[in-house]
Motif scaffolding. Structure first.
Motif, PDB file in Angstrom:
ATOM      1  N   ARG A  21      31.687 -42.022  34.481  1.00 57.19           N
ATOM      2  CA  ARG A  21      33.068 -42.473  34.265  1.00 57.19           C
ATOM      3  C   ARG A  21      34.039 -41.296  34.270  1.00 57.19           C
ATOM      4  NH1 ARG A  21      34.256 -47.542  32.743  1.00 57.19           N
ATOM      5  NH2 ARG A  21      32.538 -48.982  32.315  1.00 57.19           N
ATOM      6  N   LEU A  22      33.659 -40.214  33.628  1.00 59.31           N
ATOM      7  CA  LEU A  22      34.533 -39.043  33.586  1.00 59.31           C
ATOM      8  C   LEU A  22      34.711 -38.439  34.973  1.00 59.31           C
ATOM      9  CD1 LEU A  22      33.302 -37.289  30.315  1.00 59.31           C
ATOM     10  CD2 LEU A  22      35.437 -38.535  30.662  1.00 59.31           C
ATOM     11  N   GLY A  60      34.855 -39.998  37.670  1.00 65.55           N
ATOM     12  CA  GLY A  60      35.790 -40.813  38.431  1.00 65.55           C
ATOM     13  C   GLY A  60      37.243 -40.474  38.146  1.00 65.55           C
ATOM     14  N   ARG A  61      37.481 -39.726  37.069  1.00 66.87           N
ATOM     15  CA  ARG A  61      38.858 -39.393  36.685  1.00 66.87           C
ATOM     16  C   ARG A  61      39.145 -37.897  36.764  1.00 66.87           C
ATOM     17  NH1 ARG A  61      39.876 -43.099  31.232  1.00 66.87           N
ATOM     18  NH2 ARG A  61      39.388 -45.133  32.189  1.00 66.87           N
ATOM     19  N   PHE A  62      38.098 -37.080  36.606  1.00 71.80           N
ATOM     20  CA  PHE A  62      38.301 -35.634  36.569  1.00 71.80           C
ATOM     21  C   PHE A  62      37.385 -34.955  37.586  1.00 71.80           C
ATOM     22  CE2 PHE A  62      38.957 -37.372  32.291  1.00 71.80           C
ATOM     23  CZ  PHE A  62      40.276 -36.997  32.061  1.00 71.80           C
TER      24      PHE A  62
END
Length: 337
Positions: free
Chosen positions: A88-89, A91-93
């Motif tokens: 999940r991380l 996908g954003r960073f």
């Protein structure tokens, strides 16, 4: 005569290179070479930890076998959360700083392991260590996918060989410390694992952030995933929780992964509590296991390319222990001393 494959690569040698040649020119170029070196050092530290952690918790922190079992069980459960959290991380960073953060997180927690002595204090510390370890592995896989693109399978085969080689080296180094058998020797092994995270983080810092490489995937209706959006019907986002075949495979695969727990936890506890064998024997089993994997990894993987061959290989892998068990006299394990 060597023939090209349209991309400047000789076809006759593409699948015949040895491991050293593949490591010099892995899929993904410089980024991949640096990451493979970081992976090797990371797994060398993991080998130190796997070979010495149970004995450290037994003889230095004076935990009972039951406490060690609970501690590592909770840590393993916490580690399960590491993979989806890292996904999940990512996908954003950017992946690169996240992976560096995982290495530094484990560095901090291992230093805390050396400072903590009670079960209650060690429980959250080792749980976070395992969570960071699983998260790092997920990020390394994402890095491989984005760096190697369509050749990610070849990169992952290399990374597994490198990881197992580092693991075996770490277990070999741990055998020296365990042969000494003092508290300071055990602490030195834990510090060695922490040092591997520092160097791995520094190496990852030298890489550049990989970019997503689109991979064309065929759909069941014959259209390509990379086709224009207006020429294909909307597809509901895939999720593994709705894939019954995948979930069935995961449930069947769980028992075949218990060997790691037996090798890293059950066997060392049995050796120190039920036998008079020297402590250095525990990493010897890890060395034999991982060394064999390194030798056979590339050749065996090459024979299991494609879904059908891979399925047959998994079936054979699951059947071999049963065949070995049934070949014993009367089909029984015999008495253990």
């Amino acid at each position: 005569m060597r023939r090209g494959n349209g991309r400047g690569e000789p076809e006759t040698r593409k699948g015949q290179q040895g491991l050293p040649a593949r490591l010099r020119n892995p899929p993904g170029g410089r980024n991949a070479r640096v990451m493979l070196l970081a992976l090797f050092l990371d797994r060398t530290g993991s080998g130190l930890w796997a070979a010495s952690s149970v004995l450290y918790l037994t003889f230095v922190t004076q935990l009972s076998a039951q406490q060690i079992g609970v501690l590592l069980g909770v840590a393993g459960a916490a580690g399960i959360a590491g993979s989806p959290l890292a996904g999940r991380l990512a996908g954003r960073f950017p992946v690169r700083p996240l992976l560096i953060g995982c290495h530094l997180l484990r560095l901090v927690t291992l230093v805390l392991v050396l400072l903590c002595s009670g079960f209650e204090a060690l429980l959250p510390v080792i749980a976070v260590t395992y969570l960071g370890d699983r998260a790092a592995k997920m990020l390394e896989m994402l890095f491989a996918t984005r760096t190697a693109g369509e050749r990610r399978a070849a990169y992952q085969a290399l990374s597994r060989s490198v990881a197992n080689g580092g693991y075996a080296l770490g277990a070999g180094i741990a055998a020296i410390g365990l042969a000494v058998g003092t508290s300071d020797a055990y602490r030195a092994l834990i510090l060695g694992n922490a040092l591997s995270f520092v160097i791995a983080a520094a190496l990852v810092w030298r890489t550049s952030e990989p970019r997503d490489k689109p991979i064309e995937v065929a759909r069941s209706d014959g259209s390509a995933a990379g086709a224009p959006a207006g020429k294909q019907p909307p597809v509901r986002r895939a999720t593994p929780w709705r894939d019954r075949g995948y979930l069935t495979f995961v449930l069947l695969d769980i028992p075949m992964n218990l060997d790691d727990s037996i090798l890293n936890v059950g066997l060392p506890l049995w050796l120190v509590n039920r036998t008079s064998a020297p402590h250095a024997l525990a990493p010897a089993f890890l060395i034999i296991n991982t060394g064999t994997v390194v030798v056979l990894q590339i050749s065996v993987s090459a024979r299991a390319e494609g879904p059908r061959r891979a399925t047959r290989a998994v079936l054979l892998y699951g059947a071999i222990p049963d065949l070995a068990w049934e070949s014993r006299p009367s089909g029984r394990a015999g008495n253990a001393s």
